[in-house]
Scaffold this motif. Structure first.
Motif, PDB file in Angstrom:
ATOM      1  N   PHE A  52      47.425  20.114 -18.206  1.00 56.82           N
ATOM      2  CA  PHE A  52      47.239  20.707 -16.882  1.00 56.82           C
ATOM      3  C   PHE A  52      45.866  21.353 -16.772  1.00 56.82           C
ATOM      4  CE2 PHE A  52      50.654  20.020 -14.207  1.00 56.82           C
ATOM      5  CZ  PHE A  52      51.878  20.235 -14.793  1.00 56.82           C
ATOM      6  N   LYS A  53      45.486  22.065 -17.818  1.00 54.91           N
ATOM      7  CA  LYS A  53      44.188  22.745 -17.746  1.00 54.91           C
ATOM      8  C   LYS A  53      43.054  21.727 -17.672  1.00 54.91           C
ATOM      9  CE  LYS A  53      43.530  26.781 -19.803  1.00 54.91           C
ATOM     10  NZ  LYS A  53      43.805  28.097 -20.412  1.00 54.91           N
ATOM     11  N   GLY A  54      43.236  20.601 -18.390  1.00 53.74           N
ATOM     12  CA  GLY A  54      42.226  19.552 -18.304  1.00 53.74           C
ATOM     13  C   GLY A  54      42.113  19.023 -16.881  1.00 53.74           C
ATOM     14  N   MET A  55      43.277  18.861 -16.238  1.00 51.38           N
ATOM     15  CA  MET A  55      43.249  18.349 -14.857  1.00 51.38           C
ATOM     16  C   MET A  55      42.612  19.356 -13.918  1.00 51.38           C
ATOM     17  SD  MET A  55      46.739  16.364 -14.080  1.00 51.38           S
ATOM     18  CE  MET A  55      47.757  16.252 -15.504  1.00 51.38           C
ATOM     19  N   ARG A  56      42.942  20.631 -14.117  1.00 49.85           N
ATOM     20  CA  ARG A  56      42.349  21.656 -13.270  1.00 49.85           C
ATOM     21  C   ARG A  56      40.834  21.683 -13.442  1.00 49.85           C
ATOM     22  NH1 ARG A  56      45.752  26.763 -14.978  1.00 49.85           N
ATOM     23  NH2 ARG A  56      43.923  27.862 -14.226  1.00 49.85           N
ATOM     24  N   GLN A  57      40.409  21.507 -14.676  1.00 48.51           N
ATOM     25  CA  GLN A  57      38.969  21.513 -14.932  1.00 48.51           C
ATOM     26  C   GLN A  57      38.296  20.339 -14.229  1.00 48.51           C
ATOM     27  OE1 GLN A  57      37.362  20.362 -18.849  1.00 48.51           O
ATOM     28  NE2 GLN A  57      36.674  22.462 -19.001  1.00 48.51           N
ATOM     29  N   ASP A  58      38.951  19.170 -14.301  1.00 46.33           N
ATOM     30  CA  ASP A  58      38.368  18.002 -13.635  1.00 46.33           C
ATOM     31  C   ASP A  58      38.260  18.220 -12.140  1.00 46.33           C
ATOM     32  OD1 ASP A  58      39.829  15.417 -15.759  1.00 46.33           O
ATOM     33  OD2 ASP A  58      38.020  16.637 -15.932  1.00 46.33           O
ATOM     34  N   CYS A  59      39.285  18.836 -11.567  1.00 45.56           N
ATOM     35  CA  CYS A  59      39.243  19.097 -10.124  1.00 45.56           C
ATOM     36  C   CYS A  59      38.120  20.073  -9.789  1.00 45.56           C
ATOM     37  CB  CYS A  59      40.575  19.712  -9.657  1.00 45.56           C
ATOM     38  SG  CYS A  59      41.925  18.545  -9.585  1.00 45.56           S
ATOM     39  N   THR A  60      37.988  21.114 -10.580  1.00 47.79           N
ATOM     40  CA  THR A  60      36.979  22.121 -10.269  1.00 47.79           C
ATOM     41  C   THR A  60      35.579  21.554 -10.389  1.00 47.79           C
ATOM     42  OG1 THR A  60      38.474  23.678 -11.327  1.00 47.79           O
ATOM     43  CG2 THR A  60      36.287  24.481 -10.795  1.00 47.79           C
ATOM     44  N   VAL A  61      35.390  20.783 -11.447  1.00 48.62           N
ATOM     45  CA  VAL A  61      34.052  20.292 -11.749  1.00 48.62           C
ATOM     46  C   VAL A  61      33.590  19.289 -10.704  1.00 48.62           C
ATOM     47  CG1 VAL A  61      33.311  18.456 -13.272  1.00 48.62           C
ATOM     48  CG2 VAL A  61      33.691  20.728 -14.174  1.00 48.62           C
ATOM     49  N   GLN A  62      34.533  18.569 -10.129  1.00 47.70           N
ATOM     50  CA  GLN A  62      34.168  17.592  -9.104  1.00 47.70           C
ATOM     51  C   GLN A  62      34.312  18.148  -7.703  1.00 47.70           C
ATOM     52  OE1 GLN A  62      35.344  13.311 -10.339  1.00 47.70           O
ATOM     53  NE2 GLN A  62      36.962  14.680 -11.041  1.00 47.70           N
ATOM     54  N   HIS A  63      34.516  19.438  -7.609  1.00 51.97           N
ATOM     55  CA  HIS A  63      34.638  20.108  -6.309  1.00 51.97           C
ATOM     56  C   HIS A  63      35.739  19.489  -5.470  1.00 51.97           C
ATOM     57  CE1 HIS A  63      30.416  22.073  -6.246  1.00 51.97           C
ATOM     58  NE2 HIS A  63      30.867  21.963  -7.457  1.00 51.97           N
ATOM     59  N   LEU A  64      36.805  19.058  -6.119  1.00 51.93           N
ATOM     60  CA  LEU A  64      37.919  18.480  -5.371  1.00 51.93           C
ATOM     61  C   LEU A  64      38.797  19.598  -4.845  1.00 51.93           C
ATOM     62  CD1 LEU A  64      39.301  15.621  -7.649  1.00 51.93           C
ATOM     63  CD2 LEU A  64      38.053  15.373  -5.527  1.00 51.93           C
ATOM     64  N   ARG A  65      38.945  19.653  -3.549  1.00 52.44           N
ATOM     65  CA  ARG A  65      39.827  20.675  -2.968  1.00 52.44           C
ATOM     66  C   ARG A  65      40.676  19.986  -1.920  1.00 52.44           C
ATOM     67  NH1 ARG A  65      37.971  25.921  -4.268  1.00 52.44           N
ATOM     68  NH2 ARG A  65      38.995  27.179  -2.722  1.00 52.44           N
ATOM     69  N   ASN A  66      41.683  19.272  -2.408  1.00 54.67           N
ATOM     70  CA  ASN A  66      42.517  18.561  -1.444  1.00 54.67           C
ATOM     71  C   ASN A  66      43.968  18.637  -1.921  1.00 54.67           C
ATOM     72  OD1 ASN A  66      42.475  16.972  -3.684  1.00 54.67           O
ATOM     73  ND2 ASN A  66      41.190  15.382  -2.782  1.00 54.67           N
ATOM     74  N   GLY A  67      44.774  17.797  -1.322  1.00 53.14           N
ATOM     75  CA  GLY A  67      46.196  17.820  -1.655  1.00 53.14           C
ATOM     76  C   GLY A  67      46.464  17.629  -3.135  1.00 53.14           C
ATOM     77  N   LEU A  68      45.620  16.835  -3.792  1.00 55.83           N
ATOM     78  CA  LEU A  68      45.835  16.603  -5.224  1.00 55.83           C
ATOM     79  C   LEU A  68      45.670  17.895  -6.006  1.00 55.83           C
ATOM     80  CD1 LEU A  68      46.087  14.817  -7.741  1.00 55.83           C
ATOM     81  CD2 LEU A  68      43.634  14.473  -7.626  1.00 55.83           C
TER      82      LEU A  68
END
Lengths: 412, 564
Positions: B299-315
């Motif tokens: 989960f933390k890896g996924m959160r990091q990927d989202c943060t690093v790519q500035h993903l702020r959506n439903g995913l």
């Protein structure tokens, strides 16, 4: 009006009142002057004008140049509608102003200090609104509060002239306002400690308006800490010393004082509620007099939004136990009439029936729990006997005064 | 890069002459100022990348330095001082007095360590180097101190810094390379070996499933960032979206490593891969195969990927929600708090998700911690709970719980506990011990002389009450592994079991329980004897690291996976 000349005059003649007016964010004349200036010269940079005229008027270089220049830039930003730039300029002026306050040996800057922190508060709040800072974050107002703390320590120390400490309570009040706005109440504790410390000037030396405001905020903090006796003390002081003509302020104090007094058992008269426009509390007083749980629940439901907004919802909820106590007392009085031999042994089914009639259907276990709570907190004297399903009440003073009850949550 | 090493040696020698940092206190006679305050002079000495002079003079073998340039330097400086030119000579353009030819290499100076990899000079170098145990704080502060020592005014400083960043070197300032290399010189090869061994325990320092750290894309980004630093004026027109990492990794499984520098695109998963990874993880959790430790890592890896790519959506919302649920189910409160904080922001932005469920969780959490300072936050949350959100059953339940706790109505609290939807019980578990204990006080005070334990068990939620049914969801919530979360204090179905558990709990808290005499059916709680003897026992299962459920195998399994 020539803004920079007005500044220079005020500074040269050490006129605190004039400076206070110039610092006020909503000073219409100053805004108008800046507006007109910008109309004729859209790219007006106040810096060189300030410097040259102040230097000329004050006969030499002075730290005031930085202050006035930053404040003029702030006015320009405000006229252009840019609050974020304005707060930046104002914070730039804080350091030099602080220095001037500390180095000045007279007391003429005491009043302007109050004006300065109020400007920080107003422009900071406007900047937060403009930048759409989310509610959890402090944003520009938080930074302004940090600067105000620096100003407070200068005022508190009062270097060089003891009377400079008169500025301290003013700064404390504005800081309270900001912290309440930002919901960071834990920062208030250190300020209260400072005010209570021996280095602070005696409380009565300060003007009445500041004393009243201070006590009002301290009372509200005591409410949050569930210290109702202290809250009542502070708020009563604020209420009594508040000038009769300051009706809005008096009503603001009453808004918090009345629920606290109700919790402690003193119900407000209808006339008092009408005088301050607080008739929203009338059904609560009525419910407490009659023990009507139904009326209490209905009123809480109806005014929930208003109370949550004012921050008094948790306070009004605490009246429920007092209302239940009243209902129990009425049931007991009726029971005493109907069955004088067993006057002090109240069957709980009667109480359950009374509650059901009020619209609060509860099974017998919950009723026992409710009465157990009343006994534990001292609203009722006596004990429960489960075997006989009765509440045995004390022969004398079964329902002591509300002041004796435990209002805060037990510290277990 | 060779001139950087040359400069390093020149600096080294200079410091050796003037006692390292002690040189700052030297007073140059006749000026009243310590020498290091002479602006351009300070910049002149070591890292000065006077292009023409140095690159031409430095021979291929960079063991040039030695004492020769040091004495030559001293001569130049003395010369300038004698002529009174300390402040007027243009030190930026004066060439370093390096000697051509490597013949005069002294034996005293150690052989320089082998060159580090070409593109890893900057502080954003590979994780290995960063984890090499070198104390970055010290070297950074020393380089900063040194830079501050030469800072006369802003304009000159930036000009000097720009000049120092010679065209062929990488984006780092050679002062940092100099200071870093200084530490290298002080650490002989034994220290270096120790560091590499220490670094090796983390593996390559990259996340499993990601490529190495030195991709071309990363180098390009670094160059662009460096160019940006120099171009002060053009900073406003920067489109920062260009610098956002666009991931290219395809692995569904990626463990979490805290970033120590800019992330590498080859190690970050793009959105479609993240979707699949999330589905896979949720499936694993639903099947109940994996431990929480593994799920936490993923989960933390996924959160990091989202943060690093500035993903702020439903995913992103779904990742955070699933992680929050998993954390609640396991009992990991800090992770839950982190996720809840983020979700508060994401939901506030209007992104789709389970707003009501998490608002209910927030109300329950703040109710449980109201006395620890959350009271004001609770008021704020209540504001949000009015309006359309109040219609949702989870929110209604949470509000009822809040009311019960506020008024001390423990009977209602335990009824609500049995009826809690989704993961409400996990949060009510936080408030439960305190509510139960204070209820015990109320009961012992209110009931005289004694009360049957059956009633206590009923009131305190040890026995299930009829007529209360929690509405289980049709399917496990994403992130959960169980359909129904029973909670720590789930009520027992049979009355005897409930009563025996109640007796156990009462005795543990110091209450006096009288066992049934032969004729009676159930034990009684002796209130008179219990008064004044109640206490909160020390939790038996407490562990020093706080997590009694942490399995040593789960902790080691990752290490085994690495070494295998």
């Amino acid at each position: 009006m020539d803004l920079i000349n007005a500044w220079a005059d005020a500074i040269y003649t050490e006129n605190g009142e004039k400076l206070l007016q110039l610092l006020a964010v909503d000073n219409v004349d100053a805004q108008q002057a800046v507006f007109e200036k910008l109309q004729s010269r859209p790219a007006w940079d106040p810096a060189p004008d300030c410097r040259s005229r102040l230097r000329q008027r004050l006969r030499g270089e002075s730290v005031w140049e930085e202050v006035v220049e930053a404040l003029c830039c702030m006015r320009v930003a405000l006229v252009q509608g840019n609050a974020v730039a304005a707060i930046g300029e104002l914070m730039r002026a804080t350091g030099p102003f602080n220095k001037l306050f500390r180095e000045d040996m007279g007391t003429w800057l005491v009043r302007p200090m109050g004006g300065f922190v109020r400007a920080l508060r107003d422009v900071g709040a406007a900047a937060n609104v403009q930048a759409k800072v989310p509610p959890g974050k402090n944003g520009y107002l938080g930074e302004a509060a940090a600067k105000m703390n620096a100003l407070f320590s200068s005022a508190h120390q009062g270097a060089g002239n003891r009377d400079k400490k008169m500025a301290a309570l003013d700064v404390v009040i504005v800081l309270f306002q900001v912290y309440f706005r930002l919901n960071t109440l834990r920062m208030c504790k250190s300020l209260i400690n400072a005010v209570n410390s021996p280095q602070f000037l005696p409380f009565d030396a300060f003007p009445a308006s500041q004393r009243v405001t201070y006590r009002f905020f301290v009372g509200r903090l005591a409410i949050f800490a569930e210290d109702y006796n202290e809250a009542e003390e502070h708020l009563t002081y604020a209420f009594e010393h508040c000038h009769a003509r300051a009706a809005r302020n008096k009503a603001a104090v009453a808004r918090f004082l009345i629920p606290v007094r109700m919790l402690l058992g003193a119900l407000p008269a209808m006339g008092l509620l009408e005088a301050f426009g607080l008739t929203v509390y009338a059904p609560f007083a009525e419910a407490m007099r009659t023990g009507s749980v139904q009326q209490l629940n209905e009123s809480l439901q109806a005014n929930q939004a208003a109370f949550i907004h004012a921050g008094t919802y948790l306070l009004m909820e605490k009246l429920r136990q007092a209302v239940c106590r009243r209902l129990l007392k009425r049931v007991w009085l009726l029971h005493r009439e109907s069955d004088p031999d067993k006057a002090h042994q109240l069957p709980l089914v009667k109480f359950q029936a009374a509650l059901a009639a009020q619209g609060a259907e509860m099974d017998i276990d919950e009723v026992e729990c409710l009465v157990a709570n009343l006994i534990f907190r001292g609203y009722v004297k006596g004990y429960l006997s489960h075997r006989h399903h009765v509440a045995v009440l004390s022969k004398n003073d079964a329902f002591p005064a509300l002041t004796a009850a435990m209002l805060a949550d037990p510290n277990i | 890069m060779q001139e950087a090493w040359a400069a390093y040696y020149a600096q080294q020698a200079y410091y050796a002459q003037y006692g390292g940092y002690g040189y700052q206190q030297q007073q140059w006679p006749g000026y009243g100022l310590p020498a290091w305050q002479a602006p351009a002079y300070g910049g002149y000495t070591p890292g000065a990348a006077a292009p023409s002079g140095v690159s031409a003079a430095a021979p291929a073998g960079y063991s040039v330095a030695a004492t020769q340039p040091a004495t030559a330097l001293r001569q130049v400086i003395n010369d300038a001082e004698a002529k009174g030119e300390m402040w007027t000579r243009s030190w930026d353009t004066t060439p370093l007095p390096l000697v051509n030819g490597a013949a005069s290499v002294p034996a005293v100076l150690p052989r320089p360590p082998p060159l580090p990899p070409a593109d890893a000079r900057s502080w954003q170098a590979s994780a290995v180097r960063n984890r090499a145990g070198r104390s970055p704080v010290r070297t950074q502060s020393s380089s900063r101190r040194w830079q501050r020592a030469q800072q006369p005014s802003r304009g000159e400083y930036s000009a000097r810094k720009r000049a120092r960043r010679s065209p062929s070197s990488s984006s780092s300032s050679s002062s940092s390379s100099g200071s870093r290399s200084r530490s290298h010189s002080r650490s002989p090869s034994a220290e270096r070996e120790r560091r590499e061994r220490r670094a090796g325990r983390f593996g390559s320092g990259h996340a499993i499933g990601s490529a190495g750290g030195h991709s071309k894309a990363r180098r390009v980004t670094k160059k662009r960032l460096a160019a940006l630093r120099d171009d002060v004026a053009g900073a406003e027109e920067v489109d920062w979206d260009d610098f956002v990492v666009r991931g290219t990794a395809q692995a569904l499984e990626k463990s979490y490593f805290r970033l120590t520098g800019a992330p590498d695109a080859a190690g970050v998963r793009p959105e479609p891969v993240l979707e699949r990874a999330l589905e896979r993880l949720l499936g694993l959790l639903r099947a109940g195969g994996e431990s929480y430790f593994y799920a936490l890592d993923q989960f933390k890896g996924m959160r990091q990927d989202c943060t690093v790519q500035h993903l702020r959506n439903g995913l992103t919302v779904r990742v955070y929600e699933a992680h929050a649920r998993a954390a609640l189910e396991y009992g990991d409160v800090p992770e839950y708090n982190q996720c809840q904080t983020q979700l508060a922001v994401l939901h506030g932005e209007g992104l789709p998700g389970c707003h009501d469920e998490f608002l209910a969780y927030r109300i329950l959490y703040q109710t449980a911690h109201a006395r620890q300072g959350e009271r004001l936050a609770l008021l704020q949350t209540l504001r949000k709970a009015m309006g359309p959100a109040a219609a949702h059953p989870s929110v209604q339940h949470a509000l009822q719980v809040r009311e019960a706790v506020a008024s001390g109505n423990f009977a209602a609290f335990f009824k609500l506990y049995a009826a809690a939807p989704s993961l409400g019980r996990a949060l009510m578990d936080m408030a439960l011990p305190r509510v139960r204990y204070s209820a015990l006080h109320v009961l012992t005070r209110a009931y005289q002389p004694s009360v049957p334990v059956a009633l206590v068990a009923r009131l305190l939620g040890f026995v299930a009450r009829s007529g209360i049914a929690s509405c289980p969801s049709e399917d496990t919530l994403p992130g959960c592994s169980r359909l129904v979360f029973a909670g720590v204090a789930a009520p027992q179905e049979s009355e005897e079991a409930g009563i025996s558990k109640c007796v156990e709990w009462l005795r543990a808290h110091g209450a006096a329980v009288v066992d049934p005499a032969s004729g009676d059916t159930s034990p009684t709680l002796d209130c008179k004897a219990s008064k004044g003897h109640l206490f909160v026992p020390v939790p038996v299962a407490a562990v020093a690291h706080g997590d009694a459920n942490l399995d040593i195998d789960a902790f080691l399994s990752r290490a085994f996976r690495e070494l295998a």
